[in-house]
Design a protein around this motif. Structure first.
Motif, PDB file in Angstrom:
ATOM      1  N   TYR A  54       0.819  -1.217   0.000  1.00  0.00           N
ATOM      2  CA  TYR A  54       0.000   0.000   0.000  1.00  0.00           C
ATOM      3  C   TYR A  54       0.856   1.271   0.000  1.00  0.00           C
ATOM      4  O   TYR A  54       0.431   2.306   0.483  1.00  0.00           O
ATOM      5  CB  TYR A  54      -0.922   0.009   1.220  1.00  0.00           C
ATOM      6  N   THR A  55       2.084   1.180  -0.546  1.00  0.00           N
ATOM      7  CA  THR A  55       2.958   2.361  -0.569  1.00  0.00           C
ATOM      8  C   THR A  55       2.256   3.555  -1.198  1.00  0.00           C
ATOM      9  O   THR A  55       2.205   4.650  -0.622  1.00  0.00           O
ATOM     10  CB  THR A  55       4.254   2.069  -1.347  1.00  0.00           C
ATOM     11  N   ALA A  56       1.724   3.359  -2.407  1.00  0.00           N
ATOM     12  CA  ALA A  56       1.061   4.471  -3.103  1.00  0.00           C
ATOM     13  C   ALA A  56      -0.169   4.937  -2.336  1.00  0.00           C
ATOM     14  O   ALA A  56      -0.455   6.143  -2.280  1.00  0.00           O
ATOM     15  CB  ALA A  56       0.672   4.042  -4.517  1.00  0.00           C
ATOM     16  N   SER A  57      -0.901   4.005  -1.731  1.00  0.00           N
ATOM     17  CA  SER A  57      -2.091   4.390  -0.951  1.00  0.00           C
ATOM     18  C   SER A  57      -1.707   5.207   0.270  1.00  0.00           C
ATOM     19  O   SER A  57      -2.383   6.185   0.615  1.00  0.00           O
ATOM     20  CB  SER A  57      -2.851   3.129  -0.517  1.00  0.00           C
ATOM     21  N   ILE A  58      -0.622   4.823   0.959  1.00  0.00           N
ATOM     22  CA  ILE A  58      -0.163   5.572   2.136  1.00  0.00           C
ATOM     23  C   ILE A  58       0.281   6.975   1.726  1.00  0.00           C
ATOM     24  O   ILE A  58      -0.024   7.962   2.401  1.00  0.00           O
ATOM     25  CB  ILE A  58       0.982   4.817   2.841  1.00  0.00           C
ATOM     26  N   ILE A  59       1.012   7.051   0.611  1.00  0.00           N
ATOM     27  CA  ILE A  59       1.457   8.365   0.136  1.00  0.00           C
ATOM     28  C   ILE A  59       0.258   9.206  -0.284  1.00  0.00           C
ATOM     29  O   ILE A  59       0.218  10.426  -0.051  1.00  0.00           O
ATOM     30  CB  ILE A  59       2.469   8.200  -1.022  1.00  0.00           C
ATOM     31  N   GLU A  60      -0.749   8.573  -0.870  1.00  0.00           N
ATOM     32  CA  GLU A  60      -1.981   9.288  -1.206  1.00  0.00           C
ATOM     33  C   GLU A  60      -2.660   9.793   0.066  1.00  0.00           C
ATOM     34  O   GLU A  60      -3.133  10.930   0.122  1.00  0.00           O
ATOM     35  CB  GLU A  60      -2.924   8.371  -1.978  1.00  0.00           C
ATOM     36  N   MET A  61      -2.692   8.968   1.115  1.00  0.00           N
ATOM     37  CA  MET A  61      -3.252   9.404   2.403  1.00  0.00           C
ATOM     38  C   MET A  61      -2.484  10.607   2.963  1.00  0.00           C
ATOM     39  O   MET A  61      -3.039  11.407   3.706  1.00  0.00           O
ATOM     40  CB  MET A  61      -3.178   8.259   3.428  1.00  0.00           C
ATOM     41  N   ALA A  62      -1.201  10.696   2.605  1.00  0.00           N
ATOM     42  CA  ALA A  62      -0.371  11.791   3.107  1.00  0.00           C
ATOM     43  C   ALA A  62      -0.605  13.090   2.359  1.00  0.00           C
ATOM     44  O   ALA A  62       0.009  14.112   2.686  1.00  0.00           O
ATOM     45  CB  ALA A  62       1.107  11.408   3.029  1.00  0.00           C
ATOM     46  N   GLY A  63      -1.488  13.085   1.340  1.00  0.00           N
ATOM     47  CA  GLY A  63      -1.876  14.342   0.716  1.00  0.00           C
ATOM     48  C   GLY A  63      -1.524  14.497  -0.741  1.00  0.00           C
ATOM     49  O   GLY A  63      -1.514  15.622  -1.250  1.00  0.00           O
ATOM     50  N   TYR A  64      -1.234  13.402  -1.451  1.00  0.00           N
ATOM     51  CA  TYR A  64      -0.864  13.493  -2.859  1.00  0.00           C
ATOM     52  C   TYR A  64      -1.927  12.837  -3.739  1.00  0.00           C
ATOM     53  O   TYR A  64      -2.593  11.890  -3.314  1.00  0.00           O
ATOM     54  CB  TYR A  64       0.492  12.821  -3.096  1.00  0.00           C
ATOM     55  N   GLU A  65      -2.064  13.318  -4.965  1.00  0.00           N
ATOM     56  CA  GLU A  65      -3.016  12.725  -5.894  1.00  0.00           C
ATOM     57  C   GLU A  65      -2.457  11.409  -6.425  1.00  0.00           C
ATOM     58  O   GLU A  65      -1.253  11.135  -6.332  1.00  0.00           O
ATOM     59  CB  GLU A  65      -3.312  13.702  -7.030  1.00  0.00           C
ATOM     60  N   ASP A  66      -3.348  10.576  -7.034  1.00  0.00           N
ATOM     61  CA  ASP A  66      -2.970   9.198  -7.316  1.00  0.00           C
ATOM     62  C   ASP A  66      -1.750   9.059  -8.219  1.00  0.00           C
ATOM     63  O   ASP A  66      -0.835   8.300  -7.908  1.00  0.00           O
ATOM     64  CB  ASP A  66      -4.167   8.413  -7.874  1.00  0.00           C
ATOM     65  N   ASN A  67      -1.688   9.788  -9.336  1.00  0.00           N
ATOM     66  CA  ASN A  67      -0.532   9.668 -10.220  1.00  0.00           C
ATOM     67  C   ASN A  67       0.749  10.122  -9.543  1.00  0.00           C
ATOM     68  O   ASN A  67       1.813   9.519  -9.718  1.00  0.00           O
ATOM     69  CB  ASN A  67      -0.754  10.466 -11.510  1.00  0.00           C
ATOM     70  N   ASP A  68       0.663  11.218  -8.755  1.00  0.00           N
ATOM     71  CA  ASP A  68       1.832  11.683  -8.003  1.00  0.00           C
ATOM     72  C   ASP A  68       2.249  10.643  -6.967  1.00  0.00           C
ATOM     73  O   ASP A  68       3.444  10.388  -6.760  1.00  0.00           O
ATOM     74  CB  ASP A  68       1.524  13.005  -7.301  1.00  0.00           C
ATOM     75  N   ALA A  69       1.259  10.032  -6.312  1.00  0.00           N
ATOM     76  CA  ALA A  69       1.557   9.021  -5.293  1.00  0.00           C
ATOM     77  C   ALA A  69       2.256   7.813  -5.908  1.00  0.00           C
ATOM     78  O   ALA A  69       3.180   7.242  -5.297  1.00  0.00           O
ATOM     79  CB  ALA A  69       0.269   8.586  -4.592  1.00  0.00           C
ATOM     80  N   ILE A  70       1.837   7.417  -7.106  1.00  0.00           N
ATOM     81  CA  ILE A  70       2.473   6.282  -7.780  1.00  0.00           C
ATOM     82  C   ILE A  70       3.931   6.596  -8.087  1.00  0.00           C
ATOM     83  O   ILE A  70       4.821   5.772  -7.869  1.00  0.00           O
ATOM     84  CB  ILE A  70       1.696   5.919  -9.065  1.00  0.00           C
ATOM     85  N   TRP A  71       4.198   7.809  -8.595  1.00  0.00           N
ATOM     86  CA  TRP A  71       5.578   8.190  -8.895  1.00  0.00           C
ATOM     87  C   TRP A  71       6.413   8.315  -7.616  1.00  0.00           C
ATOM     88  O   TRP A  71       7.568   7.875  -7.579  1.00  0.00           O
ATOM     89  CB  TRP A  71       5.612   9.515  -9.669  1.00  0.00           C
ATOM     90  N   LEU A  72       5.843   8.890  -6.577  1.00  0.00           N
ATOM     91  CA  LEU A  72       6.591   9.072  -5.328  1.00  0.00           C
ATOM     92  C   LEU A  72       6.893   7.741  -4.640  1.00  0.00           C
ATOM     93  O   LEU A  72       7.795   7.673  -3.797  1.00  0.00           O
ATOM     94  CB  LEU A  72       5.812   9.995  -4.385  1.00  0.00           C
ATOM     95  N   SER A  73       6.171   6.676  -5.010  1.00  0.00           N
ATOM     96  CA  SER A  73       6.462   5.349  -4.471  1.00  0.00           C
ATOM     97  C   SER A  73       7.851   4.867  -4.879  1.00  0.00           C
ATOM     98  O   SER A  73       8.410   3.956  -4.246  1.00  0.00           O
ATOM     99  CB  SER A  73       5.419   4.336  -4.952  1.00  0.00           C
ATOM    100  N   VAL A  74       8.413   5.470  -5.922  1.00  0.00           N
ATOM    101  CA  VAL A  74       9.758   5.101  -6.369  1.00  0.00           C
ATOM    102  C   VAL A  74      10.791   5.394  -5.275  1.00  0.00           C
ATOM    103  O   VAL A  74      11.782   4.667  -5.134  1.00  0.00           O
ATOM    104  CB  VAL A  74      10.116   5.856  -7.668  1.00  0.00           C
ATOM    105  N   ILE A  75      10.563   6.440  -4.465  1.00  0.00           N
ATOM    106  CA  ILE A  75      11.545   6.839  -3.447  1.00  0.00           C
ATOM    107  C   ILE A  75      11.720   5.755  -2.383  1.00  0.00           C
ATOM    108  O   ILE A  75      12.848   5.281  -2.170  1.00  0.00           O
ATOM    109  CB  ILE A  75      11.153   8.190  -2.818  1.00  0.00           C
ATOM    110  N   PRO A  76      10.661   5.308  -1.695  1.00  0.00           N
ATOM    111  CA  PRO A  76      10.856   4.189  -0.773  1.00  0.00           C
ATOM    112  C   PRO A  76      11.245   2.899  -1.487  1.00  0.00           C
ATOM    113  O   PRO A  76      11.957   2.065  -0.925  1.00  0.00           O
ATOM    114  CB  PRO A  76       9.498   4.050  -0.063  1.00  0.00           C
ATOM    115  N   GLY A  77      10.808   2.717  -2.746  1.00  0.00           N
ATOM    116  CA  GLY A  77      11.203   1.531  -3.510  1.00  0.00           C
ATOM    117  C   GLY A  77      12.705   1.495  -3.740  1.00  0.00           C
ATOM    118  O   GLY A  77      13.336   0.439  -3.634  1.00  0.00           O
ATOM    119  N   PHE A  78      13.296   2.652  -4.023  1.00  0.00           N
ATOM    120  CA  PHE A  78      14.749   2.731  -4.193  1.00  0.00           C
ATOM    121  C   PHE A  78      15.460   2.431  -2.879  1.00  0.00           C
ATOM    122  O   PHE A  78      16.486   1.745  -2.853  1.00  0.00           O
ATOM    123  CB  PHE A  78      15.152   4.116  -4.698  1.00  0.00           C
TER     124      PHE A  78
END
Length: 572
Positions: free
Chosen positions: A279-303
């Motif tokens: 649920y990385t993208a979902s957690i980031i979305e809960m933190a205040g980002y829109e879905d496409n932004d949340a998907i891209w920002l998931s790359v940071i913890p993935g790295f």
């Protein structure tokens, strides 16, 4: 004496890489569901329960297949099980990519889970049995590196495909999982069986040839003798299936090893890792980002997850298993604490919500409490001049975010009056937008992303791979398949429990209390490891049984008493 030539090392590397593709498949599936879930819930109008089901059925199927995988590895060999896993995974990937409805998607997820369970069981066992003891830990960790590499690749791919049309992007995300499984199948057609399995099934000459091939020289008689002696010991006590199960569960050292192995797998999951991964993208979305932004920002913890797995390759045979687990586990507590702080700050500093006067079901006064209720949505005001979101309205508008009582409330003023049964309003020049899973104020959103980065930076080199590494080496040969199968099943069962309850816990308790629960469980894990986990660094597979003659804390206490007595004698 253990010796491996350059050609032998290259061949072992080839074996390990093709086997570790099974880990890549596991990682890719974990990473891709995080990003694709935000698209799938819109494509198939998935409820919270359906989202949890789509994630968790794969885990449940993996738990079941890992139980079957143990006896299958013993009966048919490690190589055929890995070939079967690649075929099953390919079929599942095709079903997911071609899904026409939620049911077909669910079936594809189940089939993929069956393949993942077989691979997760057989891959670390295969690598452990072809590896020299001196580099066994590193080679098993390569499987973990491929798992995290698969997750990272999936997050990058999901981000790249997130801007495609809705009905195309997620299909490519899920369908591409079939490519590495085909590569794995082709590779294992040409690779040999485990020499230990060959000896235990009466193929000593084949085992000798395989050992010469993977060591790169002909001087393998000493190593072959160790395996053969182990097999002879097994033959002396050879008993039927029922008797063997009885022997397994009545042997104190084996039960101690099983307690440690299963507990490590359990705590690996109860620390909340798969809420972070699935649920990385979902957690980031809960933190205040829109879905496409949340998907891209998931790359940071993935790295972070991928890079620090590489760090684990260096540390595992330097620090040892026990010390590395302590450091890693303590870091998980730190990361979770930071994540709790991020959500608490968002709750206290977030946008305010005005409850709609004609709607008694969504009487929340903040955006975060409003969106935590799956039946409510937050209609936010946006000032185009200051480019900031302002306070808005909490309402039970339809999930598609367009209408309430057949009137678009995001076109209305935030002051609502129910006048003689009619809805009246004052027009406004502010722009408005619906939010259902997140809130638009992202002041503390970066702290949540940093928390995820820190959490995975500590998990990746320690708790993540060590649960698998330790389980691959703590059981004697006769009990290894059964022990690893039970420990793997434990991992999948608790994986499923955590993944199927996360969204429901968030909606029932809120983000801070949910992650607080995982923090407490992580602290209990530290205490357990302190009492029961011995150091397995540098031990041969044949020596492991002696480590579990008694619990670690009893041996430690005994050593302390003897040391104290020795000091007293020296003082006298």
């Amino acid at each position: 004496m253990e010796r491996t030539t350059l050609s032998g090392k290259l061949f072992i590397g080839t074996l390990t890489l093709f086997a570790a593709i099974g880990g890549f498949l596991f990682g890719y599936d974990t990473g891709i569901i995080s990003g694709s879930l935000l698209k799938l819930r819109v494509e198939f109008a998935l409820s919270v329960a359906w989202q949890e089901a789509v994630v968790s059925v794969t885990v449940g199927a993996a738990a079941l297949s890992s139980i079957v995988a143990g006896p299958s590895c013993d009966m048919f060999g490690r190589r055929p099980v890995l070939l079967a896993a690649s075929v099953v995974f390919t079929i599942g990937a095709v079903l997911m990519g071609a899904a026409q409805n939620a049911i077909m998607l669910l079936v594809g997820r189940i089939v993929v889970g069956l393949g993942v369970g077989f691979a997760a069981m057989a891959v670390p066992m295969y690598i452990a049995e072809v590896s020299p003891a001196s580099i066994r830990g590193k080679l098993i960790l390569i499987n973990s590196m491929f798992i995290t590499g698969g997750m990272f690749s999936a997050t990058v791919l999901a981000g790249a495909l997130s801007s495609l049309p809705l009905h195309i992007g997620w299909r490519i995300m899920l369908g591409l999982a079939g490519v590495p499984s085909v590569i794995m199948f082709v590779g294992f057609i040409f690779l040999p069986e485990s020499p230990r399995w060959l000896v235990f099934h009466g193929h000593e000459d084949k085992a000798r040839r395989v050992l010469r091939q993977i060591r790169g020289h002909s001087e393998v008689e000493e190593e072959l003798k160790m395996i053969t002696d182990d097999y002879q010991e097994h033959l002396k006590s050879h008993i039927g299936c029922i008797q063997q199960v009885k022997k397994f569960f009545t042997s104190y050292p084996i039960m101690m090893a099983l307690l440690v192995g299963c507990s490590l797998q359990m705590f690996q999951q109860l620390c909340g890792i798969n809420t972070i991964l699935y649920y990385t993208a979902s957690i980031i979305e809960m933190a205040g980002y829109e879905d496409n932004d949340a998907i891209w920002l998931s790359v940071i913890p993935g790295f972070s997850n991928f890079f620090f797995t590489l760090v684990g390759l260096v540390l595992v045979d330097r620090l040892g298993r026990r010390k590395l687990w302590f450091i890693s586990n303590a870091g998980l507590v730190l990361g979770l604490t930071m994540l709790i702080a991020a959500f608490l700050l968002k709750d206290s500093h977030g946008l305010k919500a005005t409850p709609l006067s004609i709607d008694s079901t969504c009487g929340y006064k903040s955006c975060w409490s409003c969106t935590a209720d799956s039946s409510c949505g937050f209609c936010a005001d946006y000032d185009p001049h200051t480019q900031q979101y302002l306070h808005g309205t909490c309402s039970n508008g339809l999930v598609n975010g367009s209408y309430f009582n057949n009137i678009s409330i995001c076109d209305l003023h935030t002051e609502y009056v129910n006048n003689s049964g009619n809805l009246s309003y004052t027009p406004t020049t502010l722009e408005r937008k619906w939010f259902f899973s997140s809130c638009p104020d992202s002041l503390f959103g970066p702290l949540a992303i940093i928390s995820l980065f820190v959490y995975l930076a500590f998990f990746a080199p320690g708790v993540g791979p060590l649960a698998w590494t330790i389980n691959a080496e703590i059981y004697p040969t006769w009990a290894r398949s059964t022990g690893i199968a039970l420990a793997t099943s434990t991992n999948w069962v608790f994986n499923m429990i955590v993944s199927i309850t996360f969204l429901s816990l968030v909606h029932a308790l809120g983000q801070p209390l949910t992650f607080g629960l995982y923090t407490v469980l992580s602290c209990i894990s530290l205490f357990f490891v302190m009492l029961f986990l011995p150091e397995t660094k540098g031990k041969t597979l044949e020596d492991m049984e002696h480590l579990f003659q008694r619990p670690y804390f009893m041996r430690w206490c005994r050593q302390r008493i003897l040391w104290k007595r020795l000091q007293e004698e020296q003082e006298e």
